[in-house]
Design a protein around this motif. Sequence first.
Motif, PDB file in Angstrom:
ATOM      1  N   HIS A 147       4.214  16.311   7.938  1.00 51.04           N
ATOM      2  CA  HIS A 147       4.658  17.692   8.053  1.00 51.04           C
ATOM      3  C   HIS A 147       3.682  18.594   7.298  1.00 51.04           C
ATOM      4  O   HIS A 147       3.508  18.469   6.079  1.00 51.04           O
ATOM      5  CB  HIS A 147       6.064  17.835   7.468  1.00 51.04           C
ATOM      6  CG  HIS A 147       6.602  19.223   7.523  1.00 51.04           C
ATOM      7  ND1 HIS A 147       6.780  19.900   8.709  1.00 51.04           N
ATOM      8  CD2 HIS A 147       6.996  20.077   6.541  1.00 51.04           C
ATOM      9  CE1 HIS A 147       7.266  21.088   8.463  1.00 51.04           C
ATOM     10  NE2 HIS A 147       7.394  21.237   7.153  1.00 51.04           N
ATOM     11  N   ALA A 148       3.003  19.481   8.030  1.00 47.35           N
ATOM     12  CA  ALA A 148       2.057  20.437   7.452  1.00 47.35           C
ATOM     13  C   ALA A 148       1.056  19.758   6.519  1.00 47.35           C
ATOM     14  O   ALA A 148       0.969  20.073   5.324  1.00 47.35           O
ATOM     15  CB  ALA A 148       2.808  21.543   6.705  1.00 47.35           C
ATOM     16  N   PRO A 149       0.257  18.814   7.020  1.00 50.67           N
ATOM     17  CA  PRO A 149      -0.703  18.126   6.153  1.00 50.67           C
ATOM     18  C   PRO A 149      -1.776  19.067   5.631  1.00 50.67           C
ATOM     19  O   PRO A 149      -2.160  20.023   6.300  1.00 50.67           O
ATOM     20  CB  PRO A 149      -1.303  17.063   7.073  1.00 50.67           C
ATOM     21  CG  PRO A 149      -1.173  17.640   8.449  1.00 50.67           C
ATOM     22  CD  PRO A 149       0.127  18.398   8.429  1.00 50.67           C
ATOM     23  N   ASP A 150      -2.266  18.772   4.436  1.00 48.84           N
ATOM     24  CA  ASP A 150      -3.328  19.577   3.831  1.00 48.84           C
ATOM     25  C   ASP A 150      -4.178  18.670   2.965  1.00 48.84           C
ATOM     26  O   ASP A 150      -3.768  18.275   1.874  1.00 48.84           O
ATOM     27  CB  ASP A 150      -2.729  20.709   2.989  1.00 48.84           C
ATOM     28  CG  ASP A 150      -3.812  21.561   2.333  1.00 48.84           C
ATOM     29  OD1 ASP A 150      -4.866  21.781   2.966  1.00 48.84           O
ATOM     30  OD2 ASP A 150      -3.615  21.984   1.177  1.00 48.84           O
ATOM     31  N   GLY A 151      -5.349  18.312   3.475  1.00 47.27           N
ATOM     32  CA  GLY A 151      -6.203  17.434   2.704  1.00 47.27           C
ATOM     33  C   GLY A 151      -7.310  16.852   3.561  1.00 47.27           C
ATOM     34  O   GLY A 151      -7.772  17.474   4.516  1.00 47.27           O
ATOM     35  N   VAL A 152      -7.725  15.656   3.210  1.00 48.16           N
ATOM     36  CA  VAL A 152      -8.796  14.963   3.914  1.00 48.16           C
ATOM     37  C   VAL A 152      -8.263  13.630   4.417  1.00 48.16           C
ATOM     38  O   VAL A 152      -7.626  12.882   3.677  1.00 48.16           O
ATOM     39  CB  VAL A 152     -10.017  14.739   2.996  1.00 48.16           C
ATOM     40  CG1 VAL A 152     -11.062  13.855   3.682  1.00 48.16           C
ATOM     41  CG2 VAL A 152     -10.629  16.083   2.608  1.00 48.16           C
ATOM     42  N   VAL A 153      -8.534  13.348   5.689  1.00 46.65           N
ATOM     43  CA  VAL A 153      -8.158  12.078   6.303  1.00 46.65           C
ATOM     44  C   VAL A 153      -9.319  11.108   6.148  1.00 46.65           C
ATOM     45  O   VAL A 153     -10.471  11.446   6.433  1.00 46.65           O
ATOM     46  CB  VAL A 153      -7.838  12.267   7.798  1.00 46.65           C
ATOM     47  CG1 VAL A 153      -7.523  10.920   8.455  1.00 46.65           C
ATOM     48  CG2 VAL A 153      -6.690  13.244   7.975  1.00 46.65           C
ATOM     49  N   GLY A 154      -9.027   9.905   5.692  1.00 46.47           N
ATOM     50  CA  GLY A 154     -10.019   8.847   5.625  1.00 46.47           C
ATOM     51  C   GLY A 154      -9.550   7.664   6.439  1.00 46.47           C
ATOM     52  O   GLY A 154      -8.504   7.076   6.137  1.00 46.47           O
ATOM     53  N   ASP A 155     -10.279   7.324   7.483  1.00 45.00           N
ATOM     54  CA  ASP A 155      -9.916   6.205   8.356  1.00 45.00           C
ATOM     55  C   ASP A 155     -10.923   5.080   8.137  1.00 45.00           C
ATOM     56  O   ASP A 155     -12.084   5.174   8.540  1.00 45.00           O
ATOM     57  CB  ASP A 155      -9.923   6.653   9.816  1.00 45.00           C
ATOM     58  CG  ASP A 155      -9.391   5.577  10.761  1.00 45.00           C
ATOM     59  OD1 ASP A 155      -9.224   4.424  10.327  1.00 45.00           O
ATOM     60  OD2 ASP A 155      -9.139   5.894  11.933  1.00 45.00           O
ATOM     61  N   VAL A 166      -8.205  18.268   7.231  1.00 45.59           N
ATOM     62  CA  VAL A 166      -7.098  18.804   8.027  1.00 45.59           C
ATOM     63  C   VAL A 166      -6.344  19.841   7.206  1.00 45.59           C
ATOM     64  O   VAL A 166      -6.117  19.667   6.014  1.00 45.59           O
ATOM     65  CB  VAL A 166      -6.114  17.708   8.489  1.00 45.59           C
ATOM     66  CG1 VAL A 166      -6.753  16.770   9.490  1.00 45.59           C
ATOM     67  CG2 VAL A 166      -5.557  16.922   7.322  1.00 45.59           C
ATOM     68  N   ARG A 167      -5.974  20.925   7.866  1.00 49.94           N
ATOM     69  CA  ARG A 167      -5.158  21.980   7.243  1.00 49.94           C
ATOM     70  C   ARG A 167      -4.122  22.393   8.271  1.00 49.94           C
ATOM     71  O   ARG A 167      -4.438  23.104   9.230  1.00 49.94           O
ATOM     72  CB  ARG A 167      -6.013  23.172   6.819  1.00 49.94           C
ATOM     73  CG  ARG A 167      -7.043  22.852   5.745  1.00 49.94           C
ATOM     74  CD  ARG A 167      -7.962  24.029   5.457  1.00 49.94           C
ATOM     75  NE  ARG A 167      -9.050  23.653   4.567  1.00 49.94           N
ATOM     76  CZ  ARG A 167      -9.012  23.789   3.235  1.00 49.94           C
ATOM     77  NH1 ARG A 167      -7.933  24.318   2.662  1.00 49.94           N
ATOM     78  NH2 ARG A 167     -10.033  23.410   2.491  1.00 49.94           N
ATOM     79  N   GLY A 168      -2.892  21.924   8.072  1.00 52.66           N
ATOM     80  CA  GLY A 168      -1.874  22.178   9.087  1.00 52.66           C
ATOM     81  C   GLY A 168      -2.254  21.491  10.371  1.00 52.66           C
ATOM     82  O   GLY A 168      -2.420  20.274  10.429  1.00 52.66           O
ATOM     83  N   ALA A 169      -2.416  22.261  11.438  1.00 52.97           N
ATOM     84  CA  ALA A 169      -2.811  21.700  12.733  1.00 52.97           C
ATOM     85  C   ALA A 169      -4.286  21.936  13.037  1.00 52.97           C
ATOM     86  O   ALA A 169      -4.718  21.724  14.163  1.00 52.97           O
ATOM     87  CB  ALA A 169      -1.950  22.317  13.837  1.00 52.97           C
ATOM     88  N   THR A 170      -5.059  22.340  12.027  1.00 48.24           N
ATOM     89  CA  THR A 170      -6.476  22.623  12.232  1.00 48.24           C
ATOM     90  C   THR A 170      -7.327  21.457  11.754  1.00 48.24           C
ATOM     91  O   THR A 170      -7.156  20.975  10.634  1.00 48.24           O
ATOM     92  CB  THR A 170      -6.882  23.904  11.482  1.00 48.24           C
ATOM     93  OG1 THR A 170      -6.091  24.996  11.949  1.00 48.24           O
ATOM     94  CG2 THR A 170      -8.362  24.218  11.720  1.00 48.24           C
ATOM     95  N   VAL A 171      -8.239  21.029  12.601  1.00 44.64           N
ATOM     96  CA  VAL A 171      -9.118  19.902  12.293  1.00 44.64           C
ATOM     97  C   VAL A 171     -10.500  20.435  11.951  1.00 44.64           C
ATOM     98  O   VAL A 171     -11.089  21.222  12.702  1.00 44.64           O
ATOM     99  CB  VAL A 171      -9.218  18.942  13.498  1.00 44.64           C
ATOM    100  CG1 VAL A 171     -10.167  17.788  13.184  1.00 44.64           C
ATOM    101  CG2 VAL A 171      -7.832  18.412  13.859  1.00 44.64           C
TER     102      VAL A 171
END
Length: 515
Positions: A147-155, A166-171
């Motif tokens: 829900h409303a993510p704010d940070g960095v995704v590491g895969d 990622v900030r909300g729905a913005t990549v």
Amino acid sequence: MGLDPARPTPVRGPPFQGTGGHNAPVAIIDIGSNSVRLVAYDGLTRAPTPLYNEKVLCGLGRNVLTTGRLNEDAVRRALIALARFRVLCETMQIGRVFVLATAAARDAENGPDFLAAAEAACGQRIELLSGRREAELSAFGVISGFHAPDGVVGDLGGGSLELVDVRGATVGTGVTMPLGGLALQDLSGGSVKKALKIVRENLKKAAPQLETLRGRSFYAVGGTWRALARLHQSARGYPLHVMHGYSVEPSDELNFLEVVERTDAALLQDVESVSEARRPLLAYGAVVLEEIIRIGRPRELAVSASGVREGLLYEQLDRDSRLADPLLAAAAELNALRARSPGHAADLIGWSDRFIASLDAPETADERRLRHAGCLLSDIGWRAHPDYRGEQSVNVITHAAFVGIDHPGRAYLALAIYFRHEGIAPEKASPMLRNLAGPRLFERARLLGALLRLAFPLSAGMEGALGRLPVLVQDGRVTLTLAPGQGSLPGDRILNRVRGLSRLFGLEGRIVGSD
């Protein structure tokens, strides 16, 4: 990347040539550097439920960076798995199959030959993901699952690491590096110390992503990091064995990662829960995560069970579906499947909204969505024996495949529905759930439990009744107002539950209106 996550995207995989239609199950076959996996879902929805999940640890990415080629035995195992997955998709009458391939097939000189054979084995066109595309889908996966993510995704996969903001729905813009577990094991010659130098050198390329991480969340995606999280839970005696939404303080995680790096994997606590093929990769995953923490200084680490596969499904949704809350979507599905009168949940939401609005101290936006989810889940245990409805509801909620919720929120939902069945006395609550929820959400769970305990005997759990029976705080008292013709409805049970709700606020309770 600067992408609009609400932009409709054409379907990238052709429809499966079977009997499935538009609402039929969908499946994704993920040909990764470490594993080849099939996941079938019940449909293309905002909160898809896995119907079937199977993986084969083939190790396609092993030694690719040093030999330049996919290992023949790994290729053989992968093709056998893909042929099996084709039959399983036919058996499940999958409506649409997507097949993805990542770093190993991308980097190997015999990758094109393997992909041709793989397409023949699975009967589908394969999308070979670029590093940029893989990062994009990983980001979409986190957007779909938080829900409303704010940070960095590491895969972190077997062959590569993707980082993307990622900030909300913005990549944001993503970066890919050859820092997967198999790749590091290969490049370092099996030396964790050498792997550390490789990681530090490569992470310089990720400065734009890691510089934005300070004080925000790091979303850890990938099987090796989930395995580390499982071991971390065991080491700290954590009671809720659910990976998605599990969060860790960075300082606590650093201490744990250092232990993993210098300890033989076979000696780690609960290592039996990790597959033997993945155990040698744990130290390399720990090295990568430790350096990300030291450089980026995130506020928290959050484990995500949603990644490339879930991101691909999210990408296929229309704009309105993407904007839907995944927690509420999943709770609504359970309500439709299990409640005696599913429309009653919508009544509960509106009825409790009005009560909360009458209070001097309204709830936060996140507490509101959690309460709405609780209303949707309030009757999922009604088919159980009355003595076990609370217990069964807790088991379902604490272990359900929900996304869009953290562990404190999950504990809140379980407690609220338990209180609805068992009474709101604090000592009735599970100490484990109480600790997970924290003081604020624990009291909010008691409040929702008290509201539900009043609502169900007023309405018999049926749609259409609560709108004529408002409960509000009026003139310093909790007041249940009866409509004409309902004078015979209240009795001692209703009055006691009005008073129980009132005591939460130190107020008196009353019932007004009659024939």
